[in-house]
Motif scaffolding. Sequence first.
Motif, PDB file in Angstrom:
ATOM      1  N   ASP A 164     -43.453 -18.647  71.368  1.00 21.01           N
ATOM      2  CA  ASP A 164     -42.695 -19.632  70.597  1.00 21.01           C
ATOM      3  C   ASP A 164     -41.516 -19.007  69.872  1.00 21.01           C
ATOM      4  OD1 ASP A 164     -44.258 -21.854  71.264  1.00 21.01           O
ATOM      5  OD2 ASP A 164     -45.749 -21.339  69.749  1.00 21.01           O
ATOM      6  N   ALA A 165     -41.280 -17.706  70.132  1.00 21.82           N
ATOM      7  CA  ALA A 165     -40.183 -17.009  69.459  1.00 21.82           C
ATOM      8  C   ALA A 165     -39.351 -16.234  70.467  1.00 21.82           C
ATOM      9  CB  ALA A 165     -40.738 -16.062  68.396  1.00 21.82           C
ATOM     10  N   TYR A 166     -38.062 -16.083  70.155  1.00 20.13           N
ATOM     11  CA  TYR A 166     -37.159 -15.263  70.953  1.00 20.13           C
ATOM     12  C   TYR A 166     -37.104 -13.848  70.373  1.00 20.13           C
ATOM     13  CZ  TYR A 166     -35.268 -19.518  73.144  1.00 20.13           C
ATOM     14  OH  TYR A 166     -35.101 -20.679  73.849  1.00 20.13           O
ATOM     15  N   ILE A 167     -36.772 -12.891  71.235  1.00 16.44           N
ATOM     16  CA  ILE A 167     -36.673 -11.501  70.810  1.00 16.44           C
ATOM     17  C   ILE A 167     -35.662 -10.789  71.705  1.00 16.44           C
ATOM     18  CG2 ILE A 167     -38.538 -10.688  72.311  1.00 16.44           C
ATOM     19  CD1 ILE A 167     -39.431  -8.838  69.975  1.00 16.44           C
ATOM     20  N   VAL A 168     -35.018  -9.748  71.184  1.00 11.13           N
ATOM     21  CA  VAL A 168     -34.100  -8.938  71.980  1.00 11.13           C
ATOM     22  C   VAL A 168     -34.927  -7.970  72.828  1.00 11.13           C
ATOM     23  CG1 VAL A 168     -32.209  -7.269  71.952  1.00 11.13           C
ATOM     24  CG2 VAL A 168     -32.298  -9.095  70.247  1.00 11.13           C
ATOM     25  N   GLY A 169     -34.518  -7.782  74.064  1.00  6.91           N
ATOM     26  CA  GLY A 169     -35.200  -6.849  74.946  1.00  6.91           C
ATOM     27  C   GLY A 169     -34.242  -5.824  75.516  1.00  6.91           C
ATOM     28  N   LEU A 170     -34.747  -4.629  75.750  1.00 10.94           N
ATOM     29  CA  LEU A 170     -33.977  -3.545  76.353  1.00 10.94           C
ATOM     30  C   LEU A 170     -34.708  -3.043  77.584  1.00 10.94           C
ATOM     31  CD1 LEU A 170     -33.235  -1.460  73.117  1.00 10.94           C
ATOM     32  CD2 LEU A 170     -31.663  -3.033  74.271  1.00 10.94           C
ATOM     33  N   SER A 171     -33.953  -2.723  78.626  1.00 11.25           N
ATOM     34  CA  SER A 171     -34.559  -2.164  79.836  1.00 11.25           C
ATOM     35  C   SER A 171     -33.649  -1.095  80.416  1.00 11.25           C
ATOM     36  CB  SER A 171     -34.833  -3.256  80.879  1.00 11.25           C
ATOM     37  OG  SER A 171     -33.641  -3.927  81.232  1.00 11.25           O
ATOM     38  N   GLN A 172     -34.224  -0.242  81.254  1.00 12.82           N
ATOM     39  CA  GLN A 172     -33.491   0.875  81.841  1.00 12.82           C
ATOM     40  C   GLN A 172     -32.296   0.384  82.649  1.00 12.82           C
ATOM     41  OE1 GLN A 172     -36.712   2.552  84.147  1.00 12.82           O
ATOM     42  NE2 GLN A 172     -36.331   1.249  85.912  1.00 12.82           N
ATOM     43  N   GLY A 173     -31.293   1.234  82.779  1.00 16.87           N
ATOM     44  CA  GLY A 173     -30.099   0.846  83.527  1.00 16.87           C
ATOM     45  C   GLY A 173     -29.248   2.056  83.832  1.00 16.87           C
ATOM     46  N   GLY A 174     -27.967   1.788  84.113  1.00 18.29           N
ATOM     47  CA  GLY A 174     -27.014   2.863  84.308  1.00 18.29           C
ATOM     48  C   GLY A 174     -26.778   3.294  85.740  1.00 18.29           C
ATOM     49  N   ALA A 198     -25.636  -1.732  68.526  1.00 14.20           N
ATOM     50  CA  ALA A 198     -26.147  -3.075  68.240  1.00 14.20           C
ATOM     51  C   ALA A 198     -25.146  -3.889  67.430  1.00 14.20           C
ATOM     52  CB  ALA A 198     -27.481  -2.975  67.510  1.00 14.20           C
ATOM     53  N   LYS A 199     -24.564  -3.276  66.420  1.00 15.90           N
ATOM     54  CA  LYS A 199     -23.593  -4.008  65.601  1.00 15.90           C
ATOM     55  C   LYS A 199     -22.400  -4.463  66.430  1.00 15.90           C
ATOM     56  CE  LYS A 199     -24.688  -1.593  61.264  1.00 15.90           C
ATOM     57  NZ  LYS A 199     -24.221  -0.563  60.287  1.00 15.90           N
ATOM     58  N   ALA A 200     -21.884  -3.575  67.278  1.00 14.75           N
ATOM     59  CA  ALA A 200     -20.718  -3.924  68.096  1.00 14.75           C
ATOM     60  C   ALA A 200     -21.051  -4.997  69.126  1.00 14.75           C
ATOM     61  CB  ALA A 200     -20.184  -2.676  68.795  1.00 14.75           C
ATOM     62  N   ALA A 201     -22.304  -5.023  69.585  1.00 13.56           N
ATOM     63  CA  ALA A 201     -22.710  -6.037  70.560  1.00 13.56           C
ATOM     64  C   ALA A 201     -23.065  -7.355  69.895  1.00 13.56           C
ATOM     65  CB  ALA A 201     -23.907  -5.536  71.365  1.00 13.56           C
ATOM     66  N   GLY A 202     -23.179  -7.352  68.555  1.00 10.01           N
ATOM     67  CA  GLY A 202     -23.577  -8.563  67.843  1.00 10.01           C
ATOM     68  C   GLY A 202     -25.076  -8.739  67.788  1.00 10.01           C
ATOM     69  N   MET A 203     -25.831  -7.692  68.145  1.00 13.32           N
ATOM     70  CA  MET A 203     -27.282  -7.747  68.155  1.00 13.32           C
ATOM     71  C   MET A 203     -27.831  -7.367  66.783  1.00 13.32           C
ATOM     72  SD  MET A 203     -27.495  -5.933  71.901  1.00 13.32           S
ATOM     73  CE  MET A 203     -29.038  -5.109  71.595  1.00 13.32           C
ATOM     74  N   PRO A 204     -29.017  -7.833  66.423  1.00 13.51           N
ATOM     75  CA  PRO A 204     -29.568  -7.527  65.101  1.00 13.51           C
ATOM     76  C   PRO A 204     -29.902  -6.045  64.946  1.00 13.51           C
ATOM     77  CG  PRO A 204     -31.207  -8.635  66.463  1.00 13.51           C
ATOM     78  CD  PRO A 204     -29.913  -8.702  67.211  1.00 13.51           C
ATOM     79  N   VAL A 205     -29.788  -5.555  63.730  1.00 14.89           N
ATOM     80  CA  VAL A 205     -30.148  -4.162  63.439  1.00 14.89           C
ATOM     81  C   VAL A 205     -31.393  -4.112  62.558  1.00 14.89           C
ATOM     82  CG1 VAL A 205     -27.820  -3.265  63.727  1.00 14.89           C
ATOM     83  CG2 VAL A 205     -28.531  -4.136  61.493  1.00 14.89           C
ATOM     84  N   THR A 206     -32.103  -5.221  62.512  1.00 12.40           N
ATOM     85  CA  THR A 206     -33.399  -5.290  61.841  1.00 12.40           C
ATOM     86  C   THR A 206     -34.368  -6.013  62.763  1.00 12.40           C
ATOM     87  OG1 THR A 206     -32.816  -7.388  60.771  1.00 12.40           O
ATOM     88  CG2 THR A 206     -32.367  -5.369  59.540  1.00 12.40           C
ATOM     89  N   GLY A 207     -35.633  -6.034  62.382  1.00 11.73           N
ATOM     90  CA  GLY A 207     -36.625  -6.749  63.168  1.00 11.73           C
ATOM     91  C   GLY A 207     -37.087  -5.943  64.370  1.00 11.73           C
TER      92      GLY A 207
END
Length: 679
Positions: free
Chosen positions: A172-182, A273-282
């Motif tokens: 019932d909640a959204y969250i930021v996710g990170l995955s491998q890349g490059g 995160a700040k430059a991408a507009g993503m949260p820096v907490t939570g």
Amino acid sequence: MRAIVLITLLAGAATGAVAQTAPQQQPAAASADRPEIGDFGFDLAGRDTSVAPGKDFYDYANGDWQKVTQIPADRSAYGMFHRLQDLSQQRLRSLLEEVAKQPGNKSGDFYTSFMDEAAINAKGATPIKPWLAAIKATKDRRALAIEAAKMQRYGVSGLFSAGVGQDDKNPDAYIVGLSQGGLGLPDRDYYLKDDAKLAETRTAYQAYLTRMLELAGEPDAAKRAAAVFAFEKALAGVHWTRIESRDADKTYNKFAFADLAQRAPGFDWSDFAKAAGMPVTGDYLVAQPSALTGEAKLWAETPLAVLKDHLMLHVIGSYARFLSSDFDKTRFAFYGTTLSGTPEQQARWKRGSDLVKNELGEDIGRAYVAKYFPPEAKAAADDLVKNVITAMGERLRKLEWMAPETKQKALAKLATFRPKIGYPVKWRDYSALEVKRDDLVGNVARANEFDFQRDLNKLGKPVDRGEWFMTPMEINAYYNPPMNEIVFPAAILQAPFFDPKADPAINYGGIGAVIGHEISHGFDDQGRKYDAHGKLTDWWTAQDVERFKGFTDKLVAQYDAYEPLPGQHVQGALTLGENIADLAGLTVSIDAYHASLGGKPAPVLDGTTGDQRFYLGWAQVWRVKMREPMLRQSLLTDPHAPGHQRVLTVRNLDPWYGAYNVKAGDALYLAPEARVRIW
């Protein structure tokens, strides 16, 4: 981030098979009610009746089609999915050319900006020069991380991928996710596997990187490309395999953002995160923690100049299709021809149609649905879905191997399934997106940023369970575990998958089995881990898990034995989820077909029984020819088996043996105890 299981544009090499005689033939449907394909919905002329069904059912059903069909020069494969994709592209073209006459129409303006090839060529690399200059001007890793974040917003993934989706353990909640890349190649195996063909691909890839730097006016291109390739190879060395990355439990790793610097030191997480507009907490979800740790370490240790070139090349590669023809052709020569075997690039109008579909899909999608998806087609598809869900419920109730408490929860989950058919109830609002008729690169960048920000705006808000992750024009379908939903876009609800004028057996063998496939993803080796509300949780008994694993181990071994290319097998563990779903889809769909007969015998049409037509409907859906490079890539990276092997799922199904009189000694014959029966 999104946990979506897809049926993708897939297929496999094919061959041929032998018709059975059936009782008295009945006349085909009247001409006014003729189906789109053949007399009853199947192309009988495409069979190879010199091959017995028990020798190779794919060849029996599709062998003559395979012999005469030529893969178009602008495709790496051709089959029934591609047939419908052609139709969808043609329909989109007519819609886009009409709205393009109206300046101010966003889809029309976007299409116009792509089709003005002369203006695009005149600009050369100018549209991305400011981005490249900003990257080159960075003095340290912190500044480069900020530029990488800006590019992430424009659709360019650098060291890793970031996005927003549901929290699998709190759906019932959204969250930021990170995955491998490059990586610039499709998979870690392309860098690491000791294989002659892949070695050739690696050489060609370095030549491609060299040429892209040259086109961008950069000196010492070959040396710099070699350094970038070495960096990507090092990244590949810390990546998880595709098999590891499909495990829903292993890829659920919740970190506090503040802990990322300790868990993956060496990368400037806060500045990024700040430059991408993503949260820096939570909290953040990290799919492959050890990979991110390794990538961050490589970021800290690799010379800054190489990191700059890596990001620049990812920018150039991501936008090459929207630059002058020298960039576009160079990109196609590698990714289209070398990697996929496609001799010619698709016509510009086809690429333009696909681009608008991908970037403004629900804008032009409204017009598509209004013109090409009548209410009666949606109603008929709704009925089919209900019938197949009912059949799945009956299968679950009769299971002998599943404990009563697990079975009760499984039925509760099935009862909460949410089918979505055709198109969204609420269409996406694009009013805030700026589109210009003369700015293709700007349009793509703004569209990517629009989508990225739209996802970020979900954080802290209720989950939108009405959202679609495919457009109505997709020839595809998906199951989404955290939503517990099955989704079927309008464009796949056509022949050969679904034709209201076709014999029901063909529809049940086609779209019915596809529907069953998607439903069963809720109970495959990963989907079963999500409960009725879409929460990732352990709701099976330990004994049920063990019994289920006994079935799936047999399925893994069965597919591991298939060898579509010399020395290259299907990966049974990678394709397991899709193979379970194919098996279940056929199992429940034939039950639904039998139930639809209402106790009456199926008619005999053109010498075929109802059950024979059901399995022919399945085989026809997976007709496909693939160029060898594309097949090789598919075997390395695709979670689906090739089409040929998907058709052979029938060898696990008891009714198929009766329908085609398959006996011991036939090549596809499996003794009853060797057949994989899960549902």
